[in-house]
Design an enzyme around this catalytic site. Structure first.
Site, short mmCIF file in Angstrom:
data_model
loop_
_atom_site.label_atom_id
_atom_site.label_comp_id
_atom_site.label_asym_id
_atom_site.label_seq_id
_atom_site.Cartn_x
_atom_site.Cartn_y
_atom_site.Cartn_z
N LYS A 17 -7.03 5.92 -3.21
CA LYS A 17 -5.86 5.07 -3.38
C LYS A 17 -4.64 5.82 -3.91
O LYS A 17 -3.50 5.48 -3.60
CB LYS A 17 -6.19 3.90 -4.31
CG LYS A 17 -7.20 2.91 -3.76
CD LYS A 17 -6.67 2.15 -2.57
CE LYS A 17 -7.61 1.04 -2.13
NZ LYS A 17 -7.10 0.30 -0.95
N GLU A 58 -1.33 -5.73 -5.14
CA GLU A 58 -2.56 -6.51 -5.13
C GLU A 58 -3.73 -5.54 -5.28
O GLU A 58 -3.61 -4.35 -4.99
CB GLU A 58 -2.68 -7.29 -3.81
CG GLU A 58 -3.31 -6.51 -2.65
CD GLU A 58 -2.57 -5.25 -2.24
OE1 GLU A 58 -3.25 -4.29 -1.80
OE2 GLU A 58 -1.32 -5.19 -2.32
N SER A 105 -14.95 7.38 -0.47
CA SER A 105 -13.58 6.95 -0.77
C SER A 105 -13.31 6.77 -2.26
O SER A 105 -12.16 6.79 -2.69
CB SER A 105 -13.28 5.64 -0.04
OG SER A 105 -14.21 4.63 -0.41
#
Length: 391
Positions: free
Chosen positions: A85, A107, A374
């Site tokens: 991210k 969000e 991830s």
């Protein structure tokens, strides 16, 4: 690609209140994405702050145990804040700063995007507010505390299923009601144009690094690249550099939850249909009336009823294939990687590991798989312990 479209998917399906801020964002994105100074500054943030390049790790134990293809792990879990991210967040936050914006809203589902956004806001001297479903706040309490530790305000969303889709709705509504000093830092490759393209461009560093690292390690490209898919940002970042390489198979792993034969899953491509929501046309899990259906996954980050429009296009053209992984399979893979390689993956990433566990043994030993881890699984340990009845 027609502007903002991937085949028939994507677009800019937005209310009148968002047309001006989206147009301003689109103009800034087009200005800075190829700007040499912006690219240099972002590259420095990636290397000096996020810790890139992330490691491409040969999973020798896993390869030997499964007895098939050679397996590499792209270790996005080793990035600062613990997931992929940070790649997108640093790019968008820097863009917002160039636009003169002082306040970020975001969000989050699993919380990693919220943590990364709060981190970048602190770094760049901005305010930060994060919208998160009440259900996700409870199962990702550690990440909520991390956001608050960085000074972010976390809004609990209780509407609907109180998960990621509802957090997106709340963040979009807040953006509509905000002034020109606010930037919506969307966390996945979804939403109206330019978000899917912009998020992909900031995540594409994953695939570029895989290419260079594979050529250095093996002298050739991998045969398959595999990643988990919710909205699909880590997956499109993994895939993008290989879309033109027909010899490289692209595999996305969706959340089958309690099974595709139930209503408790979040597999938009495997068990959804085309619709228009959240500013885009793509595949969504829908109810009989054509509205968004409640979705479910043990993974808060994959608990979203749609998928990024570029993934929808890759599916429809046959360039990528998508498989669905159940909760039970993902939890088993979470435990397997911890016990085999000493790596605890995010439960989102464990969906991709679960498919590799099934797929690698069917391939000859001269084949090479790269799977993107991830994120790290610290945030999920307590939930997994509860799942196994150990808490």
């Amino acid at each position: 690609m027609t502007k903002g479209k991937f085949g028939k998917f994507g677009g800019q399906h937005i209310p009148e209140a968002l047309k001006a801020p989206v147009a301003k964002l689109e103009a800034a994105y087009e200005k800075y994405i190829n700007d040499a100074d912006f690219i240099k500054e972002l590259g420095e943030l990636y290397s000096q702050y996020a810790g890139r390049p992330s490691v491409l790790y040969h999973a020798r134990n896993m390869t030997a145990d499964l007895g098939g293809a050679k397996i590499y792990l792209k270790r996005e879990d080793l990035n600062h804040t613990g997931s992929h991210k940070i790649n997108n967040v640093l790019g968008q936050a820097l863009l917002a700063k160039k636009m003169g914006i002082k306040r970020l809203i975001a969000e989050t589902g699993a919380g990693q995007h919220g943590v990364a956004t709060a981190t970048a806001a602190t770094l760049l001297g901005m305010e930060c507010e994060v919208y998160m479903g009440q259900e996700d706040i409870e199962r990702q309490a550690l990440n909520v505390y991390r956001m608050k530790l960085h000074g972010a305000k976390v809004h609990s969303v209780t509407a609907g299923t109180a998960t990621l889709s509802d957090a997106v709705d709340a963040a979009i509504a807040a953006w509509c009601a905000s002034d020109a000093d606010t930037y919506y830092l969307l966390g996945s490759a979804v939403g109206p144009h330019p978000f899917p393209s912009m998020v992909r461009d900031f995540q594409a560093i994953i695939g570029r690094e895989i290419r260079a690292q594979m050529l250095a390690a093996e002298g050739r490209l991998p045969d398959s690249v595999i990643a988990c898919v919710g909205g699909g940002s880590n997956a499109i970042g993994t895939f993008y550099d290989f879309i033109g390489e027909q010899s490289v198979e692209l595999v996305g792993c969706e959340a089958a939850g309690k099974g595709l034969n139930t209503t408790e899953h979040a597999a938009a491509i495997s068990n959804g249909r085309v619709g228009i929501f959240h500013g885009m046309e793509t595949y969504f899990v829908q109810d009989d009336a054509g509205g968004l259906a409640p979705v479910y996954s043990i993974s808060a980050g994959l608990d979203y009823p749609g998928v990024g429009p570029e993934h929808a296009h890759l599916h429809d053209t046959g360039r990528a294939r998508f498989v669905a992984i159940t909760d039970d399979e993902a939890v088993a893979a979470f435990e397997y990687l911890a016990r085999t390689e000493g790596i605890i993956p995010a439960i989102e990433s464990a969906h991709a590991i679960a498919y590799v566990i099934k797929y690698a043994p069917s391939l000859p030993k001269d084949k090479i798989i790269v799977v993107t881890v991830s994120g790290r699984g610290d945030k999920d340990v307590e939930s997994m312990a509860r799942y196994r009845g150990q808490l």
